[in-house]
Design a protein around this motif. Structure first.
Motif, PDB file in Angstrom:
ATOM      1  N   PHE A 134       0.625  -0.951   0.235  1.00  0.00           N
ATOM      2  CA  PHE A 134      -0.004  -0.033  -0.118  1.00  0.00           C
ATOM      3  C   PHE A 134       0.695   1.286   0.058  1.00  0.00           C
ATOM      4  CE2 PHE A 134      -2.392  -3.487   2.399  1.00  0.00           C
ATOM      5  CZ  PHE A 134      -3.432  -3.472   1.287  1.00  0.00           C
ATOM      6  N   THR A 135       1.436   1.658  -1.344  1.00  0.00           N
ATOM      7  CA  THR A 135       2.369   2.645  -1.405  1.00  0.00           C
ATOM      8  C   THR A 135       1.718   3.821  -2.237  1.00  0.00           C
ATOM      9  OG1 THR A 135       4.066   1.060  -1.037  1.00  0.00           O
ATOM     10  CG2 THR A 135       4.710   3.412  -2.078  1.00  0.00           C
ATOM     11  N   PRO A 136       1.622   5.025  -1.624  1.00  0.00           N
ATOM     12  CA  PRO A 136       1.046   6.176  -2.502  1.00  0.00           C
ATOM     13  C   PRO A 136       2.179   6.358  -3.421  1.00  0.00           C
ATOM     14  CG  PRO A 136       1.171   6.585  -0.143  1.00  0.00           C
ATOM     15  CD  PRO A 136       1.931   5.465  -0.264  1.00  0.00           C
ATOM     16  N   GLU A 156      -8.024  -1.225   6.582  1.00  0.00           N
ATOM     17  CA  GLU A 156      -6.456  -1.169   6.984  1.00  0.00           C
ATOM     18  C   GLU A 156      -5.801  -0.608   5.604  1.00  0.00           C
ATOM     19  OE1 GLU A 156      -8.402  -4.815   8.828  1.00  0.00           O
ATOM     20  OE2 GLU A 156      -8.724  -3.725   6.989  1.00  0.00           O
ATOM     21  N   ALA A 157      -6.232  -0.850   4.599  1.00  0.00           N
ATOM     22  CA  ALA A 157      -5.845  -0.547   3.080  1.00  0.00           C
ATOM     23  C   ALA A 157      -5.712   1.157   3.277  1.00  0.00           C
ATOM     24  CB  ALA A 157      -6.301  -1.098   2.284  1.00  0.00           C
ATOM     25  N   ALA A 158      -6.764   1.563   3.374  1.00  0.00           N
ATOM     26  CA  ALA A 158      -7.168   3.002   3.444  1.00  0.00           C
ATOM     27  C   ALA A 158      -6.005   3.692   4.354  1.00  0.00           C
ATOM     28  CB  ALA A 158      -8.403   3.737   3.803  1.00  0.00           C
ATOM     29  N   ARG A 159      -6.045   3.095   5.627  1.00  0.00           N
ATOM     30  CA  ARG A 159      -5.053   3.794   6.676  1.00  0.00           C
ATOM     31  C   ARG A 159      -3.738   3.536   6.404  1.00  0.00           C
ATOM     32  NH1 ARG A 159      -6.496   6.629  10.594  1.00  0.00           N
ATOM     33  NH2 ARG A 159      -7.660   5.265  12.052  1.00  0.00           N
ATOM     34  N   LEU A 160      -3.171   2.549   5.735  1.00  0.00           N
ATOM     35  CA  LEU A 160      -1.689   2.246   5.459  1.00  0.00           C
ATOM     36  C   LEU A 160      -1.337   3.627   4.344  1.00  0.00           C
ATOM     37  CD1 LEU A 160      -1.385  -1.456   5.377  1.00  0.00           C
ATOM     38  CD2 LEU A 160      -0.110   0.356   7.031  1.00  0.00           C
ATOM     39  N   MET A 161      -2.168   3.812   3.566  1.00  0.00           N
ATOM     40  CA  MET A 161      -2.027   4.804   2.380  1.00  0.00           C
ATOM     41  C   MET A 161      -1.827   6.198   2.976  1.00  0.00           C
ATOM     42  SD  MET A 161      -1.425   3.825  -0.774  1.00  0.00           S
ATOM     43  CE  MET A 161      -2.082   2.474  -2.142  1.00  0.00           C
TER      44      MET A 161
END
Length: 290
Positions: A134-136, A156-161
């Motif tokens: 999950f890398t911007p 979790e995906a949105a948070r890690l971004m």
């Protein structure tokens, strides 16, 4: 940042679909769009309604497709998020979002991490889970937190971004219902889809863009009762406020001005990242806690 969400129905052939999409990108750019986001697997049908080995052939053109959309981005001077079927090696395929810079160079890629396997959405047959994390993606319009469809349901995906500095969350999408479903169930499904994403925006203090397909797509294998994609592409702000929303049934270029700077103000009011108890979240690394 003026953003264009291009919501389309499948035309019946890749050639006409690609031409129509490129024309809409040009139209969006002419209206001032700086960022253009295309729907999931925008070049063709949503082919995951059934499991057909021959459909892997759709990924054979991946490199040529990347080159084509690179030129579309360059010609129109826009940052663009495209969604393509990637053949990485024999028997190894991904659902991949490619981000193009204004000059057509590739700013970054995201390979879909969460892969569904539900009736009519047999994606595990086609797609290997992503391995890029999950890398911007850094671009001239900002740091884009690009995710894809089924990733929408996972906080979790949105948070890690967000923790990696994303300035906006972006979800190319293909979601719909079966015509035979009760009307109440259709409404529950769509509202859940909207609410969970608006929650990601609120919890992370970020604007969010979701671009969905629209229209009826037949399951040519006859396995199921086909899918009617419900459109409803939307943009919401960092407090979950709806900024723009597209039709449930029509193709549309949805334009929206997004104020990225407002996130700083909202996060000062609601400092959720400050108050996270990172010392108490070990359980999140487990599938289930008995």
């Amino acid at each position: 940042m003026k953003t264009a969400l291009i919501q389309q129905r499948y035309t019946g052939a890749k050639e006409t679909m690609v031409r129509a999409t490129a024309a809409r990108v040009a139209q969006a750019a002419a209206q001032g769009a700086e960022l253009v986001v295309l729907q999931e697997l925008h070049q063709g049908p949503y082919f995951c309604q059934s499991e057909e080995v021959a459909l892997f052939d759709l990924a054979e053109s991946y490199e040529a497709d990347v080159a084509y959309w690179s030129e579309v981005a360059r010609k129109n001077g826009v940052v663009m998020v495209a969604s393509l079927f990637e053949k990485r090696a024999a028997g190894l395929y991904h659902n991949t979002a490619v981000v193009f810079e204004r000059d057509g160079t590739i700013a970054g890629r995201y390979r879909k991490m969460h892969i569904p396997d539900d009736p009519g959405f047999y994606e595990k047959f086609y797609f290997t889970p992503g391995d890029l994390g999950f890398t911007p993606v850094d671009t001239s319009v900002g740091r884009l937190g690009v995710l894809v469809c089924w990733d929408q349901w996972y906080p979790e995906a949105a948070r890690l971004m967000a923790l990696k500095g994303a300035e906006i969350l972006i979800y190319p999408t293909a979601i719909g219902w079966f015509d035979a479903d009760p009307e109440e169930e259709k409404r529950r499904q769509k509202e859940a889809w909207r609410v969970v994403q608006r929650g990601h925006a609120v919890a992370n203090g970020l604007p969010l863009v979701a671009v969905n397909r629209v229209g009826f797509e037949k399951d040519e294998s006859g396995t199921l009762d086909d899918i009617r994609f419900w459109g409803g592409s939307f943009v919401c702000g960092p407090q979950g406020e709806m900024l723009a929303e597209a039709s449930e049934s029509e193709e549309e270029i949805l334009l929206c001005d997004i104020d990225l700077a407002r996130c700083e103000t909202v996060r000062r009011w609601w400092p959720f990242l400050r108050d996270r108890r990172i010392d108490a979240y070990e359980g999140l690394l487990k599938r289930f806690i008995d």
